[in-house]
Design an enzyme around this catalytic site. Structure first.
Site, short mmCIF file in Angstrom:
data_model
loop_
_atom_site.label_atom_id
_atom_site.label_comp_id
_atom_site.label_asym_id
_atom_site.label_seq_id
_atom_site.Cartn_x
_atom_site.Cartn_y
_atom_site.Cartn_z
N SER A 157 0.84 -1.19 0.00
CA SER A 157 0.00 0.00 0.00
C SER A 157 0.88 1.24 0.00
O SER A 157 2.03 1.20 0.47
CB SER A 157 -0.88 0.01 1.25
OG SER A 157 -1.51 1.27 1.44
N TYR A 183 -0.12 0.09 10.50
CA TYR A 183 -0.47 -0.39 9.15
C TYR A 183 0.68 -0.11 8.18
O TYR A 183 1.08 -0.98 7.40
CB TYR A 183 -1.75 0.29 8.68
CG TYR A 183 -2.21 -0.14 7.31
CD1 TYR A 183 -2.57 -1.46 7.06
CD2 TYR A 183 -2.31 0.78 6.27
CE1 TYR A 183 -3.01 -1.86 5.79
CE2 TYR A 183 -2.75 0.40 5.02
CZ TYR A 183 -3.10 -0.92 4.77
OH TYR A 183 -3.53 -1.31 3.51
#
Length: 306
Positions: A157, A183
């Protein structure tokens, strides 16, 4: 040389596999029953691959498998249970696999969730997004090597720009927990895995690449639905459809354009350029650092061996 392809951010997974024949090839897609995992699996099935959906919820997996068979005409869709945050589940999945494996798409993930720990005390995002997929790939190494020209796809990501791997406190035991930093750390780990796996496995005929799929409205954002700050940003975000979001994964998994390419990070169907802050695209230097990649590999092996 930076790799570019004829495909764009608007391309779909179906566009990628048009004219591609994957007959006789076997693929695993983690998280294949939701989000871009469904469309990744659909494209591989449409091209003729035998596809295994590795999922937490096997009931949802079987519903998805029926849909994939109906829409592609491919009956070779299997469903197997996999809980990435449970190393016993990961080990069992890998040990149960028989025969060669040509494509492994490490797609499943959790995003910016409240602090949760596994039974080992590991931070749940790192455990799921990195350690589970790392253990799965290592456990399936022999099957990948047996294929002769296998591909591993690591779904990362742009959030990797938020944080490198903080090796002296990976699991937020001393620093304050921050969901997006956690994350981002896990997504950096996905890219570092591709870097080190390339160094270790190239001679085995295994290529490993990472990617940013783009922003897609899926259950991945479930912890932020209704959050005013998130929704304000989301309102003006250039979202992709799930079919577009799966395109870069499928490109790395199936396209002949990527034969022999390994250890790189892609976005919008091209290899990403270096990130230049404050831009939110491109790849951070910390995600391609070979020293960090080698250290992460050793740390991951040690954690999983405990």
């Amino acid at each position: 040389m930076r790799i570019t392809t004829p495909f764009t951010r608007e391309s779909t997974a179906a566009d990628i596999v048009a004219g591609v024949d994957l007959s006789g090839r076997r693929a695993i897609v983690t998280g294949g029953a939701s989000g871009i995992g469904v469309e990744t699996a659909r494209a591989l099935a449409r091209a003729g691959a035998e596809v295994t959906l590795a999922v937490r919820n096997t009931e949802a997996g079987h519903r998805t498998a029926a849909d994939l068979s109906a829409t592609t005409g491919n009956e070779a869709i299997d469903v197997r249970h996999l809980e990435l945050a449970d190393r016993d589940s990961v080990a069992k999945f890998a040990s149960d696999w028989q025969g060669p494996l040509h494509i492994l798409v490490n797609n499943a993930g959790v995003m910016a969730e409240p602090l949760t720990r596994t039974r080992e005390g590991w931070e749940h995002q790192f455990a799921t997004n990195h350690l589970g997929h790392f253990g799965l790939a290592v456990g399936l190494h022999d099957a990948l090597e047996r294929a002769g020209d296998a591909r591993v796809v690591s779904v990362s990501s742009s959030a990797h720009l938020r944080s490198g791997v903080v090796f002296d406190d990976i699991h937020f035991e001393r620093r304050e927990y921050e969901p997006w930093s956690a994350y981002g750390q896990s997504k950096t780990a996905n890219v570092l895995f591709a870097v080190e796996a390339t160094r270790r496995w190239a001679a085995d005929g295994i290529t490993v690449n990472a990617l940013m799929p783009g922003g897609i409205r899926t259950a991945l954002q479930r912890h932020h639905e209704g959050n005013a700050e998130f929704e304000a940003v989301a309102k003006d975000f250039a979202w992709k459809t799930p079919e577009q979001g799966a395109a870069t994964s499928v490109l790395l998994a199936a396209s002949p354009l990527l034969t022999g390419v390994s250890g790189r990070y892609f976005e919008d169907c091209d290899e990403a350029a270096p990130n230049v802050p404050p831009a939110r695209d491109g790849v951070a230097a910390h995600a391609l650092d070979p020293a960090a990649a080698a250290l992460l590999w050793e740390v991951s092996l040690e954690l999983l061996a405990r």
